[in-house]
Every structure is written in C-alpha cells, then in structure tokens.
Design a protein around this motif. Structure first.
Motif, PDB file in Angstrom:
ATOM      1  N   MET A  37      -0.215  20.023 -15.052  1.00 39.69           N
ATOM      2  CA  MET A  37      -0.504  19.321 -13.799  1.00 39.69           C
ATOM      3  C   MET A  37      -0.125  17.852 -13.896  1.00 39.69           C
ATOM      4  O   MET A  37       0.520  17.314 -13.006  1.00 39.69           O
ATOM      5  CB  MET A  37      -1.997  19.465 -13.462  1.00 39.69           C
ATOM      6  CG  MET A  37      -2.414  18.754 -12.178  1.00 39.69           C
ATOM      7  SD  MET A  37      -2.845  17.048 -12.528  1.00 39.69           S
ATOM      8  CE  MET A  37      -3.331  16.468 -10.944  1.00 39.69           C
ATOM      9  N   TYR A  38      -0.513  17.195 -14.982  1.00 40.09           N
ATOM     10  CA  TYR A  38      -0.195  15.778 -15.112  1.00 40.09           C
ATOM     11  C   TYR A  38       1.303  15.547 -15.277  1.00 40.09           C
ATOM     12  O   TYR A  38       1.832  14.535 -14.824  1.00 40.09           O
ATOM     13  CB  TYR A  38      -0.985  15.131 -16.252  1.00 40.09           C
ATOM     14  CG  TYR A  38      -2.202  14.408 -15.746  1.00 40.09           C
ATOM     15  CD1 TYR A  38      -2.173  13.055 -15.472  1.00 40.09           C
ATOM     16  CD2 TYR A  38      -3.377  15.089 -15.488  1.00 40.09           C
ATOM     17  CE1 TYR A  38      -3.282  12.390 -14.975  1.00 40.09           C
ATOM     18  CE2 TYR A  38      -4.496  14.443 -14.999  1.00 40.09           C
ATOM     19  CZ  TYR A  38      -4.438  13.098 -14.743  1.00 40.09           C
ATOM     20  OH  TYR A  38      -5.539  12.455 -14.240  1.00 40.09           O
ATOM     21  N   ALA A  42       3.184  13.252 -12.658  1.00 37.78           N
ATOM     22  CA  ALA A  42       3.979  12.087 -13.073  1.00 37.78           C
ATOM     23  C   ALA A  42       5.413  12.194 -12.557  1.00 37.78           C
ATOM     24  O   ALA A  42       5.987  11.195 -12.108  1.00 37.78           O
ATOM     25  CB  ALA A  42       3.963  11.941 -14.594  1.00 37.78           C
ATOM     26  N   ALA A  43       5.988  13.387 -12.592  1.00 39.62           N
ATOM     27  CA  ALA A  43       7.346  13.573 -12.069  1.00 39.62           C
ATOM     28  C   ALA A  43       7.377  13.300 -10.565  1.00 39.62           C
ATOM     29  O   ALA A  43       8.303  12.637 -10.060  1.00 39.62           O
ATOM     30  CB  ALA A  43       7.838  14.990 -12.374  1.00 39.62           C
ATOM     31  N   GLY A  44       6.373  13.775  -9.847  1.00 37.14           N
ATOM     32  CA  GLY A  44       6.307  13.522  -8.410  1.00 37.14           C
ATOM     33  C   GLY A  44       6.147  12.049  -8.096  1.00 37.14           C
ATOM     34  O   GLY A  44       6.807  11.512  -7.196  1.00 37.14           O
ATOM     35  N   TRP A  48       8.564   9.531  -5.992  1.00 41.98           N
ATOM     36  CA  TRP A  48       8.104   8.654  -4.914  1.00 41.98           C
ATOM     37  C   TRP A  48       8.527   7.209  -5.188  1.00 41.98           C
ATOM     38  O   TRP A  48       8.896   6.485  -4.264  1.00 41.98           O
ATOM     39  CB  TRP A  48       6.590   8.720  -4.750  1.00 41.98           C
ATOM     40  CG  TRP A  48       6.127   9.856  -3.895  1.00 41.98           C
ATOM     41  CD1 TRP A  48       5.412  10.933  -4.292  1.00 41.98           C
ATOM     42  CD2 TRP A  48       6.340  10.020  -2.491  1.00 41.98           C
ATOM     43  NE1 TRP A  48       5.180  11.761  -3.228  1.00 41.98           N
ATOM     44  CE2 TRP A  48       5.730  11.223  -2.107  1.00 41.98           C
ATOM     45  CE3 TRP A  48       6.992   9.257  -1.521  1.00 41.98           C
ATOM     46  CZ2 TRP A  48       5.756  11.679  -0.793  1.00 41.98           C
ATOM     47  CZ3 TRP A  48       7.007   9.718  -0.218  1.00 41.98           C
ATOM     48  CH2 TRP A  48       6.394  10.912   0.136  1.00 41.98           C
ATOM     49  N   LEU A  49       8.482   6.811  -6.451  1.00 44.23           N
ATOM     50  CA  LEU A  49       8.912   5.464  -6.818  1.00 44.23           C
ATOM     51  C   LEU A  49      10.401   5.281  -6.517  1.00 44.23           C
ATOM     52  O   LEU A  49      10.809   4.282  -5.915  1.00 44.23           O
ATOM     53  CB  LEU A  49       8.632   5.195  -8.299  1.00 44.23           C
ATOM     54  CG  LEU A  49       9.106   3.863  -8.866  1.00 44.23           C
ATOM     55  CD1 LEU A  49       8.526   2.686  -8.104  1.00 44.23           C
ATOM     56  CD2 LEU A  49       8.758   3.775 -10.342  1.00 44.23           C
ATOM     57  N   VAL A  50      11.208   6.251  -6.905  1.00 44.52           N
ATOM     58  CA  VAL A  50      12.653   6.194  -6.617  1.00 44.52           C
ATOM     59  C   VAL A  50      12.883   6.138  -5.106  1.00 44.52           C
ATOM     60  O   VAL A  50      13.704   5.357  -4.615  1.00 44.52           O
ATOM     61  CB  VAL A  50      13.390   7.399  -7.253  1.00 44.52           C
ATOM     62  CG1 VAL A  50      14.827   7.484  -6.761  1.00 44.52           C
ATOM     63  CG2 VAL A  50      13.337   7.298  -8.769  1.00 44.52           C
ATOM     64  N   ALA A  63       2.713   0.745  -5.574  1.00 47.14           N
ATOM     65  CA  ALA A  63       1.673   1.750  -5.812  1.00 47.14           C
ATOM     66  C   ALA A  63       2.137   2.812  -6.795  1.00 47.14           C
ATOM     67  O   ALA A  63       1.402   3.198  -7.707  1.00 47.14           O
ATOM     68  CB  ALA A  63       1.263   2.402  -4.498  1.00 47.14           C
ATOM     69  N   ASN A  64       3.346   3.281  -6.628  1.00 47.17           N
ATOM     70  CA  ASN A  64       3.814   4.346  -7.499  1.00 47.17           C
ATOM     71  C   ASN A  64       4.181   3.855  -8.891  1.00 47.17           C
ATOM     72  O   ASN A  64       4.047   4.604  -9.857  1.00 47.17           O
ATOM     73  CB  ASN A  64       4.965   5.110  -6.834  1.00 47.17           C
ATOM     74  CG  ASN A  64       4.441   5.985  -5.724  1.00 47.17           C
ATOM     75  OD1 ASN A  64       3.693   6.913  -5.956  1.00 47.17           O
ATOM     76  ND2 ASN A  64       4.797   5.661  -4.493  1.00 47.17           N
ATOM     77  N   ALA A  65       4.572   2.613  -9.029  1.00 51.07           N
ATOM     78  CA  ALA A  65       4.816   2.059 -10.363  1.00 51.07           C
ATOM     79  C   ALA A  65       3.507   1.977 -11.148  1.00 51.07           C
ATOM     80  O   ALA A  65       3.447   2.372 -12.324  1.00 51.07           O
ATOM     81  CB  ALA A  65       5.470   0.683 -10.254  1.00 51.07           C
ATOM     82  N   VAL A  66       2.444   1.508 -10.491  1.00 44.69           N
ATOM     83  CA  VAL A  66       1.141   1.417 -11.158  1.00 44.69           C
ATOM     84  C   VAL A  66       0.611   2.808 -11.488  1.00 44.69           C
ATOM     85  O   VAL A  66       0.168   3.083 -12.604  1.00 44.69           O
ATOM     86  CB  VAL A  66       0.135   0.634 -10.280  1.00 44.69           C
ATOM     87  CG1 VAL A  66      -1.270   0.720 -10.840  1.00 44.69           C
ATOM     88  CG2 VAL A  66       0.572  -0.818 -10.133  1.00 44.69           C
ATOM     89  N   THR A  67       0.662   3.708 -10.513  1.00 43.79           N
ATOM     90  CA  THR A  67       0.162   5.069 -10.727  1.00 43.79           C
ATOM     91  C   THR A  67       0.961   5.787 -11.803  1.00 43.79           C
ATOM     92  O   THR A  67       0.395   6.500 -12.635  1.00 43.79           O
ATOM     93  CB  THR A  67       0.184   5.872  -9.412  1.00 43.79           C
ATOM     94  OG1 THR A  67      -0.572   5.157  -8.428  1.00 43.79           O
ATOM     95  CG2 THR A  67      -0.410   7.248  -9.589  1.00 43.79           C
ATOM     96  N   LEU A  68       2.269   5.607 -11.826  1.00 43.39           N
ATOM     97  CA  LEU A  68       3.100   6.234 -12.850  1.00 43.39           C
ATOM     98  C   LEU A  68       2.739   5.722 -14.236  1.00 43.39           C
ATOM     99  O   LEU A  68       2.635   6.501 -15.186  1.00 43.39           O
ATOM    100  CB  LEU A  68       4.581   6.006 -12.559  1.00 43.39           C
ATOM    101  CG  LEU A  68       5.566   6.661 -13.525  1.00 43.39           C
ATOM    102  CD1 LEU A  68       5.395   8.181 -13.556  1.00 43.39           C
ATOM    103  CD2 LEU A  68       6.994   6.293 -13.149  1.00 43.39           C
ATOM    104  N   ALA A  69       2.517   4.432 -14.364  1.00 49.18           N
ATOM    105  CA  ALA A  69       2.123   3.871 -15.662  1.00 49.18           C
ATOM    106  C   ALA A  69       0.813   4.481 -16.144  1.00 49.18           C
ATOM    107  O   ALA A  69       0.686   4.862 -17.316  1.00 49.18           O
ATOM    108  CB  ALA A  69       2.015   2.353 -15.567  1.00 49.18           C
ATOM    109  N   LEU A  70      -0.161   4.603 -15.252  1.00 46.20           N
ATOM    110  CA  LEU A  70      -1.449   5.202 -15.619  1.00 46.20           C
ATOM    111  C   LEU A  70      -1.296   6.684 -15.971  1.00 46.20           C
ATOM    112  O   LEU A  70      -1.854   7.158 -16.960  1.00 46.20           O
ATOM    113  CB  LEU A  70      -2.452   5.038 -14.484  1.00 46.20           C
ATOM    114  CG  LEU A  70      -2.894   3.610 -14.177  1.00 46.20           C
ATOM    115  CD1 LEU A  70      -3.696   3.565 -12.882  1.00 46.20           C
ATOM    116  CD2 LEU A  70      -3.690   3.036 -15.335  1.00 46.20           C
ATOM    117  N   ALA A  71      -0.533   7.412 -15.165  1.00 40.97           N
ATOM    118  CA  ALA A  71      -0.340   8.845 -15.419  1.00 40.97           C
ATOM    119  C   ALA A  71       0.382   9.079 -16.740  1.00 40.97           C
ATOM    120  O   ALA A  71       0.026   9.983 -17.503  1.00 40.97           O
ATOM    121  CB  ALA A  71       0.425   9.486 -14.267  1.00 40.97           C
ATOM    122  N   LEU A  72       1.385   8.265 -17.034  1.00 46.58           N
ATOM    123  CA  LEU A  72       2.103   8.413 -18.303  1.00 46.58           C
ATOM    124  C   LEU A  72       1.207   8.070 -19.487  1.00 46.58           C
ATOM    125  O   LEU A  72       1.275   8.727 -20.531  1.00 46.58           O
ATOM    126  CB  LEU A  72       3.365   7.551 -18.305  1.00 46.58           C
ATOM    127  CG  LEU A  72       4.479   8.031 -17.377  1.00 46.58           C
ATOM    128  CD1 LEU A  72       5.642   7.038 -17.375  1.00 46.58           C
ATOM    129  CD2 LEU A  72       4.965   9.424 -17.745  1.00 46.58           C
TER     130      LEU A  72
END
Length: 82
Positions: A37-38, A42-44, A48-50, A63-72
């Motif tokens: 799931m994670y 993270a891929a999704g 969204w960031l792209v 938002a997606n840069a911050v969320t991606l960093a946390l998810a990774l």
C-alpha cells in the motif's frame, strides 16, 4: 482564489498524513503498515508531484513533495525495521 483553495486542500491532506508519520518515526513500529500500500501510495504521490510540475501548480507541487518525503521515509523504515 483557485490557488487559495488548492493551498487549503493541500495543507489539509498533507497535515492529515503527519500524525501517522510522526507516530511511526517515534515508535519505529511498522507492523501495521502495508509495504504494498505504501509503495503504491508513494508512486501515486510522485505522479501527482510530476502532474503539478507539468501544470506549474504550486499547491500540488508543495503538498506532494512534502507527502512524498514522509511516505518514502516510512517506506525506508518499513524495510529497515520489519
């Protein structure tokens, strides 16, 4: 006005993710986290960031840069502490 709505939405969705991330960082308990799931999440978020970059939409990018960093970071912990 559109960007204001975007920033509010981005803030709410990113901030809603923060308690889970902080809990995981503090406890290092990743037993309840699904690697699949994670990974998909993270891929999704990366896509969204792209998309935000392609549209030059700052609310999406931030938002997606911050969320991606946390998810990774959570994914790395899942792999390290499983």
């Amino acid at each position: 006005m559109n960007d204001v709505i975007g920033y509010i939405a981005a803030s709410l969705t990113t901030l809603s993710f923060l308690p889970q991330a902080l809990h995981t960082f503090r406890t290092r308990d990743v037993s309840g986290i699904s690697l699949g799931m994670y990974s998909m999440f993270a891929a999704g978020v990366a896509l969204w960031l792209v998309y935000g970059v392609l549209l030059s939409a700052w609310p999406l990018m931030v938002a997606n840069a911050v969320t991606l960093a946390l998810a990774l970071a959570i994914l790395v912990m899942k792999l390290r502490y499983r």
